[in-house]
Design a protein around this motif. Sequence first.
Motif, short mmCIF file in Angstrom:
data_model
loop_
_atom_site.label_atom_id
_atom_site.label_comp_id
_atom_site.label_asym_id
_atom_site.label_seq_id
_atom_site.Cartn_x
_atom_site.Cartn_y
_atom_site.Cartn_z
N VAL A 115 0.83 -1.19 0.00
CA VAL A 115 0.00 0.00 0.00
C VAL A 115 0.88 1.25 0.00
O VAL A 115 1.85 1.34 0.75
N LEU A 116 0.53 2.20 -0.88
CA LEU A 116 1.28 3.46 -1.02
C LEU A 116 2.72 3.26 -1.48
O LEU A 116 3.57 4.12 -1.28
N LEU B 65 -5.27 4.62 -7.47
CA LEU B 65 -5.47 5.70 -6.50
C LEU B 65 -5.90 5.14 -5.14
O LEU B 65 -5.40 5.56 -4.09
N MET B 66 -6.81 4.18 -5.15
CA MET B 66 -7.32 3.67 -3.88
C MET B 66 -6.30 2.80 -3.17
O MET B 66 -6.17 2.84 -1.96
N PHE B 67 -5.59 1.98 -3.91
CA PHE B 67 -4.70 1.01 -3.27
C PHE B 67 -3.31 1.60 -3.05
O PHE B 67 -2.69 1.39 -2.01
N ALA B 68 -2.81 2.35 -4.03
CA ALA B 68 -1.43 2.80 -3.96
C ALA B 68 -1.30 4.29 -3.66
O ALA B 68 -0.22 4.78 -3.37
N GLY B 69 -2.43 5.02 -3.71
CA GLY B 69 -2.35 6.45 -3.45
C GLY B 69 -1.75 7.21 -4.61
O GLY B 69 -1.65 6.68 -5.73
N SER B 70 -1.38 8.46 -4.35
CA SER B 70 -0.83 9.29 -5.41
C SER B 70 0.32 10.09 -4.83
O SER B 70 0.12 10.99 -4.03
N PHE B 71 1.53 9.72 -5.18
CA PHE B 71 2.68 10.47 -4.70
C PHE B 71 3.72 10.54 -5.81
O PHE B 71 4.06 9.52 -6.42
N TYR C 234 -5.16 13.72 -13.73
CA TYR C 234 -6.29 14.09 -12.87
C TYR C 234 -5.90 15.23 -11.94
O TYR C 234 -6.66 16.16 -11.73
N GLU C 235 -4.70 15.17 -11.38
CA GLU C 235 -4.27 16.22 -10.46
C GLU C 235 -4.18 17.57 -11.18
O GLU C 235 -4.52 18.61 -10.62
N PHE D 19 -5.90 18.48 -13.81
CA PHE D 19 -7.19 18.89 -14.35
C PHE D 19 -7.77 20.08 -13.58
O PHE D 19 -8.29 21.02 -14.17
N GLY D 20 -7.62 20.05 -12.24
CA GLY D 20 -8.20 21.12 -11.43
C GLY D 20 -7.49 22.45 -11.59
O GLY D 20 -8.11 23.51 -11.52
#
Lengths: 264, 245
Positions: free
Chosen positions: A127-128, A206-212, A224-225, A227-228
């Motif tokens: 995870v992560l 995203l759910m299992f490994a996150g975003s780093f 996705y990051e 996009f905002g």
Amino acid sequence: MRPRLFPILLWVALTVALAFLALPVVAIFVHTGPGALASSLGDSAARDALRLSLETSALALAAILLVGTPAAYLLATREFRGRALLTTLVELPLVLPPAVAGIGLLAALGPHGLLGGVLHDAGIRLVLQTAGVVVALAFVASPFYVRQAQAAFGAIDPALAEASRTLGAGEARTFVRVAIPVARSGLVAGAALAWGRALGEFGATLMFAGSFRGITQTAPLAIYERFGTDFTSALALSAVLVAASLALLLTVKLGLRRDALPRS
Amino acid sequence: MRSRAVAAALALVLGAGGCGAGSQLKVSAASSLKQAFTSYGRAFHARFSFAGSDQLAAQIRAGAGPDVYAAANTKLPAALFAAGLVEQPVVFASNRLVIAVPAQGAKVRTLADLARPGVTIAAGAAAVPVGAYTREVLARLPAAEARAIQSNFRSEEPDVAGVVGKISQGAVDAGFVYETDVLASGGRLRAIDLPTRVKPVVDYAAAVVRASGHRARAERFVRGLLGRAGRGALQAAGFTPPPRR
């Protein structure tokens, strides 16, 4: 007049489908000037994301080929009770929403998951971690390969395998020297599909490994990051991903065609 | 028989689709508003899209048309107002940024613990309000402590729901979330207060989207947030009334 109508309908359907499928891809390139494309590749966070996407998807593909090929061979060549059920189970991730895949992976391999304690004691962290990205990609992408490989192995003329065995080759040798070469084009096509799916994976990662950045933020997560805050650079990064996927698909198609020519 | 069933199913889908697109109030709201807005929105037959405020703002800029936009800061609605995309925003609630840890067996007890080596932290990405507030906190800490905390970040999530998920799944030891998220976790998470000197101001603003086809109802929804029903739902979820600034 009547007999002419149906072909026209077919062409209309194809035109609609093509316009629908190609439009978003075309729009990405229309909006992205060469300048934006270049500056997005100059952005080191975007490069990190692309590099990570290539590495993790290649590792996931290697694992899929290694385990998926013999598993598909077994499913294709043996008759046994429950085979249809097994095949369905293997194909299940195809229809699972990625978010469900992510939750499932957490419930199975997360710190509080079924195997969480075992993994922790063995010193395995998923995870992560980058390894978690590979696990998520392998989970969602493997059915694309196994399905295709099973079909390819299943289409081999049984007489070929029999001939190989009559000539004294054991089953392992027949698998490596006869089945894999004969089924090659199907295997390659399946691998390309699986790789493409892995490159595009978003939700389960995203759910299992996150975003780093640099560790778990693959290209789709980086898009996705952005996009905002920065639609232009999100578009540019998307264009790079489209180009990479297209190159992948074309390479495989051209490779297979060249492969097929001398034999036909 | 079969064709009749298909026709009925089709009618149902078309009917639902028509009703959904036509008459329901569409509200794009920050993830942290989920509980409060779900209960407040019932009377409006509202349909919600909860996500990071920045993602929702980007959708509005791209022409996706909700009727109401509610963000976890005042900056994003103000920027959309300046761009002529929404009406004058209304500040309707305040929240507090906290450190959240698992209710049981927490490795982190204080802000200082976050800087220890080996502690893992989830935070919002810089673009989403919860991530921006987190960085405000870090900017007010001594540089060395801020660096140590930031080097323990393991995931930068696109919205606060992602941060909550990573903490409650035990993927990280702690995370920066809103106090309302801890309340909504139903006892799974515990909040650690931040010292007053580093606490950011967390105000929420909502606005009617200019392109809305339901202006009157959207206005009632936004105004109602300051009325009894709105206050009640917001306070039940742990929000405080907006400041008089």
